[in-house]
Scaffold this motif. Sequence first.
Motif, PDB file in Angstrom:
ATOM      1  N   PHE A 127      45.558  53.378  31.987  1.00  9.68           N
ATOM      2  CA  PHE A 127      45.316  54.180  32.786  1.00  9.68           C
ATOM      3  C   PHE A 127      44.681  53.620  34.327  1.00  9.68           C
ATOM      4  N   ASN A 128      44.991  53.861  35.180  1.00  8.02           N
ATOM      5  CA  ASN A 128      44.571  53.566  36.534  1.00  8.02           C
ATOM      6  C   ASN A 128      43.495  52.790  36.619  1.00  8.02           C
ATOM      7  N   HIS A 129      42.156  53.394  36.294  1.00 10.47           N
ATOM      8  CA  HIS A 129      41.026  52.758  36.212  1.00 10.47           C
ATOM      9  C   HIS A 129      40.909  51.599  35.170  1.00 10.47           C
ATOM     10  N   GLU A 130      41.453  51.648  34.475  1.00  7.96           N
ATOM     11  CA  GLU A 130      41.731  50.289  33.055  1.00  7.96           C
ATOM     12  C   GLU A 130      42.520  49.150  33.958  1.00  7.96           C
ATOM     13  N   ILE A 131      43.602  49.571  34.650  1.00 10.34           N
ATOM     14  CA  ILE A 131      44.562  48.718  35.311  1.00 10.34           C
ATOM     15  C   ILE A 131      43.467  47.896  36.243  1.00 10.34           C
ATOM     16  N   VAL A 132      42.746  48.623  37.042  1.00  8.37           N
ATOM     17  CA  VAL A 132      41.797  47.923  37.968  1.00  8.37           C
ATOM     18  C   VAL A 132      40.876  46.936  37.406  1.00  8.37           C
ATOM     19  N   ASN A 133      40.310  47.114  36.154  1.00 11.06           N
ATOM     20  CA  ASN A 133      39.288  46.448  35.519  1.00 11.06           C
ATOM     21  C   ASN A 133      40.202  45.090  35.041  1.00 11.06           C
ATOM     22  N   ASP A 134      41.412  45.430  34.302  1.00 12.28           N
ATOM     23  CA  ASP A 134      42.015  44.285  34.000  1.00 12.28           C
ATOM     24  C   ASP A 134      42.412  43.322  34.856  1.00 12.28           C
ATOM     25  N   LEU A 135      42.646  43.811  36.225  1.00 10.20           N
ATOM     26  CA  LEU A 135      43.182  43.025  37.266  1.00 10.20           C
ATOM     27  C   LEU A 135      41.935  41.968  37.697  1.00 10.20           C
ATOM     28  N   LEU A 136      40.848  42.662  37.914  1.00 10.76           N
ATOM     29  CA  LEU A 136      39.602  42.036  38.367  1.00 10.76           C
ATOM     30  C   LEU A 136      39.200  40.820  37.479  1.00 10.76           C
ATOM     31  N   GLU A 137      39.393  41.371  36.156  1.00  9.97           N
ATOM     32  CA  GLU A 137      38.823  40.338  35.017  1.00  9.97           C
ATOM     33  C   GLU A 137      40.034  39.448  34.774  1.00  9.97           C
TER      34      GLU A 137
END
Length: 301
Positions: A127-137
Amino acid sequence: MFNAHYFRTFITLVETGSFTRTAQRLEMTQPGVSQHVRKLEDYLNKELLERKGRSFTLTESGRRAYDYALKLFAEHEQFRHGLDDDSLDSGDCRIASPGSVGLMFYPYILGQQQMHPNLTVNYSFAFNHEIVNDLLEGRYDIGIVTEAMRHPELSCSIWHEEPLCLVVPADFAGSTLSDLMGIGFLNYYDGINHANALLRANYPDEFRSMTHFRHQGFTNEVSMVLDAVARGLGFTVVSRLVLETSPWQRQVKALNLPNAVNEVLYLLRRRDSVLPKRYEKLLDGFHAQRLQEKTPLVPSS
């Protein structure tokens, strides 16, 4: 001490079946080949060959050492190509997207991998919010999302657009907003947002809100929502990407609407990152392919 040259000599020996031919291929002396094999046996503390005069057979340890050596050098080549940021057709790529995008983008990537064996892609459906976290980490290098994201550490730009489709059961005979309200709405992640946009553009005088529709169910797998539509449980609004890849295409249809509305797909990446050129080739290649394709939608009767 580990020595890759010994493993390379051993691979060549197994492939040629001859100390003499191995020496010729590697431009070594025959005693040098024998020395490499003995040193490898000493390093592994195992006999790799059963010598029979000038011929030999592999021991069980020899077969395992050969399999390991092949894997070792294959991984080495993959690693070496992965360090080349200028290579268009080799190296590692780490990508994440929602399922609605991945239904077509991932098969396209697999096709590229078939043509370019040194290209490796790790693809996550999220999902969109999971993708954001994955990129940041740092778990992925790029993300494709269905809504614009604002974050000080991420760059967000428009990448691609796909038309939204109002999908109903194949035997649905209606066309008005009242007809749609009569069969109810099937929701998924992003479903309400897409339905709001498409219905507002095509029924401006009648449509107010999706809260006025009877909701017939929800699934977090967008690829499965058309199964429910095919069973006559309601209508939904999905990206054309989803409709074109659905196994239920013949059991559903897209209504012809006067006003097109596109789903906008955004490319996310870390602001401080410099992406290898292979990412650009994958992204531009898929985008160009979609623009060239003119697959007709399932016609409305």
